[in-house]
Design a protein around this motif. Structure first.
Motif, PDB file in Angstrom:
ATOM      1  N   GLU A 177       0.801  -1.223   0.000  1.00 22.32           N
ATOM      2  CA  GLU A 177       0.000   0.000   0.000  1.00 22.32           C
ATOM      3  C   GLU A 177       0.835   1.273   0.000  1.00 22.32           C
ATOM      4  OE1 GLU A 177      -3.121   0.033   2.868  1.00 22.32           O
ATOM      5  OE2 GLU A 177      -4.132  -1.628   1.908  1.00 22.32           O
ATOM      6  N   THR A 178       2.100   1.170   0.350  1.00 23.79           N
ATOM      7  CA  THR A 178       2.946   2.357   0.442  1.00 23.79           C
ATOM      8  C   THR A 178       4.273   2.087  -0.260  1.00 23.79           C
ATOM      9  OG1 THR A 178       2.004   2.612   2.640  1.00 23.79           O
ATOM     10  CG2 THR A 178       3.775   4.104   2.059  1.00 23.79           C
ATOM     11  N   LEU A 206       2.962  11.547  -0.804  1.00 23.59           N
ATOM     12  CA  LEU A 206       2.386  11.898   0.480  1.00 23.59           C
ATOM     13  C   LEU A 206       3.311  12.787   1.290  1.00 23.59           C
ATOM     14  CD1 LEU A 206       1.114   8.327   1.245  1.00 23.59           C
ATOM     15  CD2 LEU A 206      -0.338  10.276   0.815  1.00 23.59           C
ATOM     16  N   ARG A 207       4.596  12.541   1.171  1.00 23.99           N
ATOM     17  CA  ARG A 207       5.509  13.279   2.018  1.00 23.99           C
ATOM     18  C   ARG A 207       6.905  13.220   1.426  1.00 23.99           C
ATOM     19  NH1 ARG A 207       7.028  12.343   7.803  1.00 23.99           N
ATOM     20  NH2 ARG A 207       6.072  10.309   7.671  1.00 23.99           N
ATOM     21  N   ASP A 224       8.103  -3.926   7.470  1.00 24.16           N
ATOM     22  CA  ASP A 224       6.725  -4.424   7.568  1.00 24.16           C
ATOM     23  C   ASP A 224       5.844  -3.436   6.802  1.00 24.16           C
ATOM     24  OD1 ASP A 224       6.529  -2.251   9.322  1.00 24.16           O
ATOM     25  OD2 ASP A 224       6.748  -3.497  11.094  1.00 24.16           O
ATOM     26  N   ASN A 225       4.650  -3.154   7.296  1.00 22.15           N
ATOM     27  CA  ASN A 225       3.785  -2.225   6.574  1.00 22.15           C
ATOM     28  C   ASN A 225       4.171  -0.768   6.803  1.00 22.15           C
ATOM     29  OD1 ASN A 225       2.331  -4.308   5.567  1.00 22.15           O
ATOM     30  ND2 ASN A 225       0.727  -4.200   7.114  1.00 22.15           N
ATOM     31  N   HIS A 226       4.921  -0.491   7.850  1.00 18.09           N
ATOM     32  CA  HIS A 226       5.181   0.900   8.207  1.00 18.09           C
ATOM     33  C   HIS A 226       6.655   1.227   8.391  1.00 18.09           C
ATOM     34  CE1 HIS A 226       0.895   1.038   8.871  1.00 18.09           C
ATOM     35  NE2 HIS A 226       1.002   0.019   9.697  1.00 18.09           N
ATOM     36  N   MET A 227       7.420   0.306   8.982  1.00 18.96           N
ATOM     37  CA  MET A 227       8.798   0.619   9.293  1.00 18.96           C
ATOM     38  C   MET A 227       9.694   0.354   8.102  1.00 18.96           C
ATOM     39  SD  MET A 227      11.094  -0.543  12.494  1.00 18.96           S
ATOM     40  CE  MET A 227      12.081  -1.871  11.911  1.00 18.96           C
ATOM     41  N   ASP A 241       9.475   5.338  10.379  1.00 24.86           N
ATOM     42  CA  ASP A 241       8.119   4.820  10.284  1.00 24.86           C
ATOM     43  C   ASP A 241       7.373   5.770   9.346  1.00 24.86           C
ATOM     44  OD1 ASP A 241       5.217   4.513  11.033  1.00 24.86           O
ATOM     45  OD2 ASP A 241       6.056   3.005  12.358  1.00 24.86           O
ATOM     46  N   THR A 242       6.596   5.247   8.424  1.00 27.80           N
ATOM     47  CA  THR A 242       5.905   6.123   7.472  1.00 27.80           C
ATOM     48  C   THR A 242       4.992   7.106   8.182  1.00 27.80           C
ATOM     49  OG1 THR A 242       4.156   4.469   7.226  1.00 27.80           O
ATOM     50  CG2 THR A 242       5.862   4.504   5.545  1.00 27.80           C
ATOM     51  N   ARG A 243       4.583   6.789   9.414  1.00 23.32           N
ATOM     52  CA  ARG A 243       3.597   7.624  10.089  1.00 23.32           C
ATOM     53  C   ARG A 243       4.217   8.666  11.021  1.00 23.32           C
ATOM     54  NH1 ARG A 243       0.937   2.286  12.333  1.00 23.32           N
ATOM     55  NH2 ARG A 243       3.123   2.109  12.846  1.00 23.32           N
ATOM     56  N   THR A 244       5.540   8.597  11.245  1.00 22.89           N
ATOM     57  CA  THR A 244       6.145   9.528  12.206  1.00 22.89           C
ATOM     58  C   THR A 244       6.546  10.831  11.545  1.00 22.89           C
ATOM     59  OG1 THR A 244       8.276   8.507  11.807  1.00 22.89           O
ATOM     60  CG2 THR A 244       7.073   7.792  13.753  1.00 22.89           C
ATOM     61  N   ASN A 245       7.079  11.708  12.343  1.00 24.95           N
ATOM     62  CA  ASN A 245       7.591  12.981  11.864  1.00 24.95           C
ATOM     63  C   ASN A 245       8.827  12.766  11.009  1.00 24.95           C
ATOM     64  OD1 ASN A 245       5.870  14.918  12.813  1.00 24.95           O
ATOM     65  ND2 ASN A 245       6.711  14.776  14.863  1.00 24.95           N
ATOM     66  N   LEU A 249      13.604   7.137  13.553  1.00 23.40           N
ATOM     67  CA  LEU A 249      13.296   6.556  14.861  1.00 23.40           C
ATOM     68  C   LEU A 249      14.593   6.298  15.619  1.00 23.40           C
ATOM     69  CD1 LEU A 249      10.748   3.821  13.741  1.00 23.40           C
ATOM     70  CD2 LEU A 249      10.189   5.922  14.905  1.00 23.40           C
ATOM     71  N   TRP A 250      15.536   5.685  14.914  1.00 25.53           N
ATOM     72  CA  TRP A 250      16.863   5.473  15.470  1.00 25.53           C
ATOM     73  C   TRP A 250      17.801   5.228  14.309  1.00 25.53           C
ATOM     74  CZ3 TRP A 250      13.193   1.555  15.749  1.00 25.53           C
ATOM     75  CH2 TRP A 250      13.534   0.351  15.156  1.00 25.53           C
TER      76      TRP A 250
ATOM     77  N   GLU B 174      -3.572  -1.830  12.429  1.00 24.54           N
ATOM     78  CA  GLU B 174      -2.162  -1.606  12.717  1.00 24.54           C
ATOM     79  C   GLU B 174      -1.868  -0.208  13.254  1.00 24.54           C
ATOM     80  OE1 GLU B 174       0.353  -2.764   9.515  1.00 24.54           O
ATOM     81  OE2 GLU B 174      -0.161  -4.857   9.800  1.00 24.54           O
ATOM     82  N   ILE B 192      -0.855   9.750  16.631  1.00 24.55           N
ATOM     83  CA  ILE B 192      -0.847   8.518  15.842  1.00 24.55           C
ATOM     84  C   ILE B 192      -0.022   7.510  16.609  1.00 24.55           C
ATOM     85  CG2 ILE B 192      -0.192   7.483  13.647  1.00 24.55           C
ATOM     86  CD1 ILE B 192      -0.663  10.135  12.341  1.00 24.55           C
ATOM     87  N   LEU B 203       3.725   7.595  17.621  1.00 23.60           N
ATOM     88  CA  LEU B 203       4.540   7.847  16.441  1.00 23.60           C
ATOM     89  C   LEU B 203       4.596   9.324  16.093  1.00 23.60           C
ATOM     90  CD1 LEU B 203       3.058   4.924  14.396  1.00 23.60           C
ATOM     91  CD2 LEU B 203       5.387   5.044  15.229  1.00 23.60           C
ATOM     92  N   ARG B 204       3.501  10.007  16.310  1.00 22.71           N
ATOM     93  CA  ARG B 204       3.469  11.386  15.861  1.00 22.71           C
ATOM     94  C   ARG B 204       2.379  12.129  16.610  1.00 22.71           C
ATOM     95  NH1 ARG B 204       2.395  13.744  10.408  1.00 22.71           N
ATOM     96  NH2 ARG B 204       1.658  11.751   9.686  1.00 22.71           N
ATOM     97  N   HIS B 223      -5.084   4.085   5.920  1.00 22.18           N
ATOM     98  CA  HIS B 223      -4.269   5.293   6.052  1.00 22.18           C
ATOM     99  C   HIS B 223      -5.091   6.573   6.191  1.00 22.18           C
ATOM    100  CE1 HIS B 223      -1.040   2.661   4.874  1.00 22.18           C
ATOM    101  NE2 HIS B 223      -1.696   2.343   3.783  1.00 22.18           N
ATOM    102  N   THR B 239      -2.166   9.049   7.465  1.00 20.89           N
ATOM    103  CA  THR B 239      -1.189   8.807   8.541  1.00 20.89           C
ATOM    104  C   THR B 239       0.236   9.044   8.068  1.00 20.89           C
ATOM    105  OG1 THR B 239      -1.148   6.466   7.954  1.00 20.89           O
ATOM    106  CG2 THR B 239      -2.537   7.096   9.801  1.00 20.89           C
ATOM    107  N   ARG B 240       0.466   8.963   6.753  1.00 19.20           N
ATOM    108  CA  ARG B 240       1.831   9.038   6.257  1.00 19.20           C
ATOM    109  C   ARG B 240       2.238  10.441   5.828  1.00 19.20           C
ATOM    110  NH1 ARG B 240       0.339   4.551   1.987  1.00 19.20           N
ATOM    111  NH2 ARG B 240      -1.267   6.126   1.794  1.00 19.20           N
ATOM    112  N   THR B 241       1.287  11.383   5.740  1.00 18.53           N
ATOM    113  CA  THR B 241       1.647  12.713   5.261  1.00 18.53           C
ATOM    114  C   THR B 241       2.157  13.578   6.387  1.00 18.53           C
ATOM    115  OG1 THR B 241      -0.622  13.404   5.573  1.00 18.53           O
ATOM    116  CG2 THR B 241       0.021  12.779   3.361  1.00 18.53           C
ATOM    117  N   ALA B 242       2.628  14.746   6.027  1.00 19.39           N
ATOM    118  CA  ALA B 242       3.115  15.691   7.020  1.00 19.39           C
ATOM    119  C   ALA B 242       1.928  16.301   7.764  1.00 19.39           C
ATOM    120  CB  ALA B 242       3.941  16.759   6.328  1.00 19.39           C
TER     121      ALA B 242
END
Lengths: 427, 430
Positions: A177-178, A206-207, A224-227, A241-245, A249-250, B174, B192, B203-204, B223, B239-242
């Motif tokens: 999906e990503t 998306l970003r 996985d799906n996000h990391m 992670d696709t969802r973080t800022n 992460l490290w 997830e 999130i 996460l955010r 998402h 969830t993946r955008t800024a």
């Protein structure tokens, strides 16, 4: 089940040089890459299994049928075949016309997408992405990167080092999906990651994430799906992670073994990853251990770097640099590496993993001992006499079959396509 | 049923109650019943209550009219005995979230890491529970108390209106998104949170500027999600955008936007409810397209985003909660400020309007209202008139079609399956 390989014996090997409808002036000038489709059709009458190889040459993408004998069935034991097989018998005589064309671009990497509306995702050398669909010759979606003398990417067209800057990569999340893609930003000291949608609105960006202090981020891989992790030319792996800022992460920094040239994450275990170096060193890591080490301040109260220990070390003999590394999509412990010489090395990490205890924080990384090396290096594919010594290993020219166990395809610079399955004895 | 409890409860009316269903169902052919269980929270305690329903209520809808003779549901005027097995036993809490008041629960079916439910407390903290372990195994704790900057929530001026939080799980379970007030005026936060690799990892954090309370968040797929704030604006995020919404939907004209839900069946429909009793059904694709369509608004006007359909609660009964059916794309229920539960079925509307014909004005509002309002649960004489409807006190069963559970302020738990005239008509046609 442990597998033992007899060095350089194949259960099956076939190769052929495709013929093309169009005239190709000098085949050596075009970049080539290879992928497999996930479609497998067994034919029990003939005792064959048919799949197809996706082969790109310049901007053209070809699909070639290949059928291999079904072995290991019933009481028919696999035998080491000393002769070349005829997997490409059906297509050997016909001239191929391209199934898909990405006009004006040079395809550098391809990924087969199953199930969805789109069939294939291809990346060009400058980092553009194109989605292809069965029955439509041109891309159905694209993410175009502008590169040319008038753009900010002009640096890539300099004659000083055009190839070393034009390095890009992408990876799909496990649920497809990503997409994450990496590319150089044209200027020095800045490379970018882009997160691209592949579910609701394919090809929507998306970003954009900047990776400061790096010129080239040559590899990105999802766990996985996000990391996912990105591997840059400063020898640092950054985990995201696709969802973080817009901050990793490290990180994992490993400056001591030459340039970190390749990296892959296991899609079967989602914890293991390997990194390959220009010196021929290969390291196996556990992502969980690396992460917990970054938070463990026991022995580094004064701001020291975290102590992130690998599980085990391996090496290519003769200092053959590691240009590509790929986890098997079907087995959690099998890895193949491509050397700068073009050799393909098959590894089985089972021995190293059996001596590894993730709970033991005081463990010592397993050094590249003679024993570890012989237990783990299971097979080397040298391409035989057909490969000339000027040959150089390249990324994305070797591919595992996503479904058929242990089945590997390679393409050489002179357009020779080879599929093989190493001979194994189950003891 | 009014459950009995092992621990002494001083005044049952003082505690906040919520309920949800587990998705496991066990049919028992010999008794002709179908057992499922519902989760009921009261203050910081969570109870699991078994309930057995007559089999027909499930199989009739699945097998259509094939068992016409016996299983065609007959409207039963009497109360059933679904809670017969547990009516006389005293309940002990299955899980406890100490020191917190549970405001919402969500069941995780067969998820990774063995967690069974996620519960959210009134101050926005999250706790993950698993079977066999009474205390939470992961928590995301929000600090609220006189010494923190959330102290304004504890002010006596309007403690309840600020302590509003919500969470939602993505379709693949997830990712968790939760909303909460950030304590100061004019700022609410979305967080999130991971629910796959490292459950409980924040996460955010996204700030929603200009809003004091973001009372609802809902996912559309894995998402895309939307948040609904007290400025009557729905913001759509990925969830993946800024940290910027992808597009927004502003609807200031019908009173406060109090509730919002998305359809898990179609991934495209959503409904909003207003304090004036108005309910609107929208198509997310049309809303998004309209926000990008600049044809009639070259001078910076607001986008023209039209809803598909407009409904209302009669008597101006405000909409406090709204929930799409997890099993049908056209059914949803709304909870009124009076505590009444309204069942709506959009099938009449969908059959008249396909995607190409979005003109809804050809249907008289009264006719539409009559055709779409399918059922009305008032709780009968057992409900006192002083009761107020609350969020998260009504739940659809995730698998059994049309089965709904409610809990009242006096701890009365009710499960029901409406019998509608339409079922009867369809049955006779067959």
């Amino acid at each position: 089940m442990t597998k033992t390989y007899k060095q350089s014996a194949y259960e099956h090997i076939s190769s052929f040089k495709p013929k093309f409808v169009q005239r190709v002036d000098n085949i050596l000038h075009h970049s080539k890459s290879l992928a497999f489709s996930t479609n497998v059709t067994p034919d029990t009458d003939k005792g064959t299994l048919t799949t197809s190889v996706i082969y790109s040459q310049g901007s053209d993408i070809y699909e070639m049928q290949c059928s291999l004998p079904i072995a290991g069935d019933n009481d028919k034991k696999p035998k080491p075949g000393s002769e070349y097989g005829d997997a490409f018998a059906k297509v050997e005589k016909t001239a191929l016309s391209p199934k898909w064309v990405y006009s004006g671009e040079t395809v550098a990497k391809m990924s087969y997408l199953d199930g969805n509306e789109t069939t294939l995702l291809a990346m060009s050398k400058n980092g553009s992405l194109a989605w292809f669909q069965d029955g439509v010759k041109v891309p159905v979606h694209i993410v175009q990167e502008m590169m040319g003398p008038a753009t900010s990417y002009a640096a890539m067209h300099s004659h000083v080092r055009p190839d070393s800057l034009a390095v890009s990569d992408f990876s799909l999340s496990l649920d497809n999906e990503t997409i994450v893609k990496s590319q150089s930003n044209g200027s020095e000291e800045d490379s970018i990651l882009k997160i691209v949608d592949n579910a609701g609105k394919p090809s929507e960006i998306l970003r954009t994430i900047h990776v400061p202090g790096t010129t080239v981020t040559h590899t990105v891989r999802f766990f996985d799906n996000h990391m996912f992790a990105s591997c840059s030319d400063d020898n640092v792996l950054r985990f995201w992670d696709t969802r973080t800022n817009d901050k990793p992460l490290w990180i994992l920094s490993d400056p001591q073994n030459g340039r970190m040239t390749s990296f892959d994450a296991s899609t079967v275990s989602s914890d293991l990853f390997v990194a390959g170096f220009s010196t021929g060193v290969l390291k196996l890591w556990d992502a969980r251990a690396v992460e917990s080490a970054t938070q463990d301040f026991t022995n580094r109260q004064n701001g020291e770097e975290p102590i992130q220990k690998e599980i085990a070390n391996f090496y290519h003999s003769g200092g053959d640099s590691v240009v590509d590394v790929q986890f098997s999509p079907t087995s959690p412990s099998e890895i193949l590496t491509v050397g700068g010489s073009g050799n393909v090395y098959h590894w089985d990490m089972e021995y190293a993993l059996s001596n590894y205890d993730p709970e033991d924080t005081n463990r010592v990384p397993q050094d590249a001992s003679e024993e570890l090396q012989t237990e783990s290096l299971r097979f080397v594919h040298r391409g035989g006499s057909r490969r000339n010594p000027q040959q150089h290993g390249k990324r994305n020219t070797v591919a595992w079959h996503p479904v058929i166990d242990d089945f590997v395809g390679t393409v050489d610079e002179d357009s020779l396509v080879t599929v093989y399955k190493p001979f194994t004895i189950s003891s | 049923m009014k459950p009995k409890f092992v621990s002494r409860v001083d005044d049952v009316l003082h505690f906040t109650k919520t309920m949800t269903f587990r998705s496991e169902i066990i049919p028992d052919k010999s008794k002709g019943t179908l057992s499922t269980s519902l989760l009921y929270s009261q203050g910081s305690d969570i109870y699991e209550i078994d309930c057995a329903l007559p089999l027909a209520s499930f199989y009739q809808t699945i097998s259509g009219g094939s068992r016409k003779d016996s299983s065609l549901a007959i409207p039963s005027p009497e109360y059933g005995d679904a809670f017969h097995d547990v009516e006389d036993t005293k309940l002990a809490p299955k899980w406890v979230y100490l020191g917190e008041t549970i405001a919402k629960m969500s069941y995780l079916e067969s998820s990774m890491d063995d967690t069974t439910i996620i519960a959210m407390s009134k101050n926005g903290s999250l706790a993950w529970f698993k079977d066999g372990c009474k205390v939470p195994i992961h928590i995301v704790q929000e600090m609220m108390g006189p010494a923190t900057r959330f102290s304004s929530i504890h002010s006596h001026v309007r403690p309840n209106s600020l302590a509003v939080s919500d969470f939602c799980l993505s379709c693949n379970l997830e990712t968790v998104v939760k909303s909460q007030s950030s304590g100061t005026e004019e700022d609410s936060i979305l967080k999130i949170i991971d629910n796959s690799g490292r459950p409980g990892d924040v996460l955010r954090t996204i700030h929603v500027p200009g809003t004091t309370v973001t009372h609802s968040v809902r996912f559309f797929d894995n998402h895309l999600f939307a948040s609904c704030s007290d400025d009557n604006v729905l913001r759509f995020w990925d969830t993946r955008t800024a940290e910027k919404p992808m597009w927004i939907l502003s609807d200031p004209q019908n009173g406060r936007m109090t509730s919002f839900d998305t359809s898990q069946v179609t991934n495209e429909l959503f409904v909003t409810g207003f304090s004036t009793g108005i309910i609107k059904l929208w198509d997310v694709r049309a809303v998004e397209t309209a926000s990008n369509d600049l044809t009639h608004r070259q001078n910076g006007e607001e986008p023209i985003q039209n809803e598909l359909i407009n409904l209302y609660h009669s008597g101006g009964d405000s909409v406090v909660d709204i929930q799409f059916s997890p099993t049908s794309s056209s059914d949803f229920l709304t909870v009124g400020g009076t505590g009444n539960v309204y069942h709506w079925d959009m099938e009449y509307f969908f059959s008249r309007n396909d995607d190409d014909n979005e003109d809804v004005t050809n249907v008289a509002p009264e006719e539409l209202q009559g055709q779409c309002l399918k059922f009305f649960h008032t709780g009968g004489s057992k409900r006192t008139s002083g009761l107020f409807g609350k969020r998260n006190t009504v739940a659809w069963h995730p698998i059994i079609d049309n089965l709904v559970g409610t809990v009242d302020a006096d701890s009365l738990v009710t499960v029901y399956k409406p019998f509608t005239g339409r079922d009867l008509i369809q049955g006779e046609e067959k």
